[in-house]
Write a protein that holds these residues in place. Structure first.
Motif, PDB file in Angstrom:
ATOM      1  N   LEU A  10       0.872  -1.172   0.000  1.00 19.98           N
ATOM      2  CA  LEU A  10       0.000   0.000   0.000  1.00 19.98           C
ATOM      3  C   LEU A  10       0.909   1.221   0.000  1.00 19.98           C
ATOM      4  N   GLN A  73      -5.010   3.734  -5.385  1.00 22.48           N
ATOM      5  CA  GLN A  73      -4.341   2.569  -5.943  1.00 22.48           C
ATOM      6  C   GLN A  73      -5.249   1.695  -6.788  1.00 22.48           C
ATOM      7  N   ASN A 122      -7.954   5.779  -0.018  1.00 21.70           N
ATOM      8  CA  ASN A 122      -8.223   4.457  -0.583  1.00 21.70           C
ATOM      9  C   ASN A 122      -9.523   3.936  -0.004  1.00 21.70           C
TER      10      ASN A 122
END
Length: 140
Positions: A10, A73, A122
């Motif tokens: 991450l 992401q 995210n």
């Protein structure tokens, strides 16, 4: 043959702010925080409480191209799925810790779910699977 996904990377802006968020707001365990001198970076691994499965490698962006992906992401889709044995308990605690939910709790065919943002934006599902769902055995 036995294989498993050990880590998911991450991309984060800062190691310490990410550690703070995951350990204090989500109660993840800090599994490892090791400085790697040869690469001048840290190897930082966190894991949900009670989990023995896949961990998250908090990887600090080290190039401008990596910085572009902090908080996005998965291109705006839910990226990670946090399974729980008690949705209501965890949802309430996350609200109390200031976690932002962008989709309120909903009962689906597979279980109870809500979508929240991590500190960078995210998207995550908080999910408790129904007893008869095949993923239920993976959340103990």
């Amino acid at each position: 043959m036995v294989q498993s996904i050990v880590h998911i990377a991450l991309v984060v802006r800062d190691y310490d702010e990410a550690i703070d968020f995951y350990t204090k707001k989500l109660h993840f365990q800090l599994v490892e925080d090791t400085y790697q001198a040869e690469q001048d970076k840290r190897w930082v691994v966190v894991s949900p409480p009670g989990s023995n499965g896949t961990t998250i490698l908090l990887a600090k962006a080290s190039k401008p191209v990596q910085e572009e992906f902090i908080g996005n992401q998965a291109g705006g889709r839910v990226f990670l799925f946090l399974g729980t044995d008690n949705f209501d308990r965890d949802y309430q605690e996350m609200i109390e810790h200031g976690i932002e939910f962008i989709r309120e709790p909903k009962v689906q065919d597979y279980g109870k779910v809500a979508v929240f943002k991590d500190l960078y934006g995210n998207l995550w599902d908080l999910v408790q699977f129904h007893e008869n769902h095949p993923m239920k055995v993976r959340v103990k």
